[in-house]
Design a protein around this motif. Structure first.
Motif, mmCIF file in Angstrom:
data_model
loop_
_atom_site.group_PDB
_atom_site.id
_atom_site.type_symbol
_atom_site.label_atom_id
_atom_site.label_comp_id
_atom_site.label_asym_id
_atom_site.label_seq_id
_atom_site.Cartn_x
_atom_site.Cartn_y
_atom_site.Cartn_z
ATOM 1 N N ILE A 65 0.861 -1.186 0.000
ATOM 2 C CA ILE A 65 0.000 0.000 0.000
ATOM 3 C C ILE A 65 0.898 1.236 0.000
ATOM 4 O O ILE A 65 1.706 1.429 0.909
ATOM 5 C CB ILE A 65 -0.899 0.031 1.243
ATOM 6 C CG1 ILE A 65 -1.717 -1.253 1.325
ATOM 7 C CG2 ILE A 65 -1.803 1.265 1.224
ATOM 8 C CD1 ILE A 65 -2.292 -1.526 2.700
ATOM 9 N N ARG A 67 1.016 5.238 0.286
ATOM 10 C CA ARG A 67 0.220 6.382 0.746
ATOM 11 C C ARG A 67 1.034 7.658 0.621
ATOM 12 O O ARG A 67 2.252 7.647 0.840
ATOM 13 C CB ARG A 67 -0.189 6.189 2.199
ATOM 14 C CG ARG A 67 -1.220 5.081 2.351
ATOM 15 C CD ARG A 67 -1.871 5.118 3.723
ATOM 16 N NE ARG A 67 -2.961 4.170 3.764
ATOM 17 C CZ ARG A 67 -2.976 3.101 4.538
ATOM 18 N NH1 ARG A 67 -1.970 2.843 5.348
ATOM 19 N NH2 ARG A 67 -4.002 2.282 4.515
ATOM 20 N N ARG A 72 -3.266 9.507 2.323
ATOM 21 C CA ARG A 72 -4.221 9.038 1.318
ATOM 22 C C ARG A 72 -3.606 7.917 0.496
ATOM 23 O O ARG A 72 -2.459 8.019 0.067
ATOM 24 C CB ARG A 72 -4.620 10.182 0.382
ATOM 25 C CG ARG A 72 -5.416 11.264 1.082
ATOM 26 C CD ARG A 72 -5.769 12.359 0.125
ATOM 27 N NE ARG A 72 -4.546 12.992 -0.362
ATOM 28 C CZ ARG A 72 -4.472 14.246 -0.782
ATOM 29 N NH1 ARG A 72 -5.529 15.003 -0.800
ATOM 30 N NH2 ARG A 72 -3.325 14.748 -1.203
ATOM 31 N N THR A 73 -4.364 6.865 0.265
ATOM 32 C CA THR A 73 -3.885 5.741 -0.531
ATOM 33 C C THR A 73 -3.750 6.167 -1.986
ATOM 34 O O THR A 73 -4.707 6.657 -2.587
ATOM 35 C CB THR A 73 -4.847 4.545 -0.412
ATOM 36 O OG1 THR A 73 -4.898 4.141 0.960
ATOM 37 C CG2 THR A 73 -4.376 3.379 -1.260
ATOM 38 N N THR A 76 -2.363 0.426 -4.551
ATOM 39 C CA THR A 76 -2.194 -0.843 -3.831
ATOM 40 C C THR A 76 -1.930 -1.936 -4.851
ATOM 41 O O THR A 76 -2.377 -1.850 -5.998
ATOM 42 C CB THR A 76 -3.441 -1.233 -3.003
ATOM 43 O OG1 THR A 76 -4.542 -1.408 -3.889
ATOM 44 C CG2 THR A 76 -3.782 -0.191 -1.958
#
Length: 84
Positions: A65, A67, A72-73, A76
């Motif tokens: 993941i 960020r 905030r992502t 992924t």
């Protein structure tokens, strides 16, 4: 992938188990690639090292993941299937 260069300061890369790598003052050029290695090494423009002694990524299943500096992502990537 972006047309603009990005400073990754404060961005994080995390796995399913909560292992986290935090980027320092790293600038990635437009359309460039940076490989993040778990082990030890010398950081270059294209390769960064977490300097860990143990493996982080699961071979059978895991999720990476990414960020940004606000949490905030951005992206992924998952592989395999986790057995809970």
């Amino acid at each position: 992938t972006t047309r603009d260069a990005i400073n990754l300061r404060g961005w994080t890369l995390r796995d399913d188990d909560g292992n986290r790598y935090r980027f320092d003052n790293v600038r990635i050029a437009s359309r460039a690639t940076i490989r993040i290695h778990t082990g030890n090494g010398r950081d270059t423009r294209t390769d960064l090292y977490q300097d860990r002694r143990e493996y982080v990524w699961g071979n059978r299943a895991d999720t990476a993941i990414l960020r940004d500096d606000r949490g905030r992502t951005v992206d992924t990537e998952s592989w395999g299937r986790r057995h809970h």
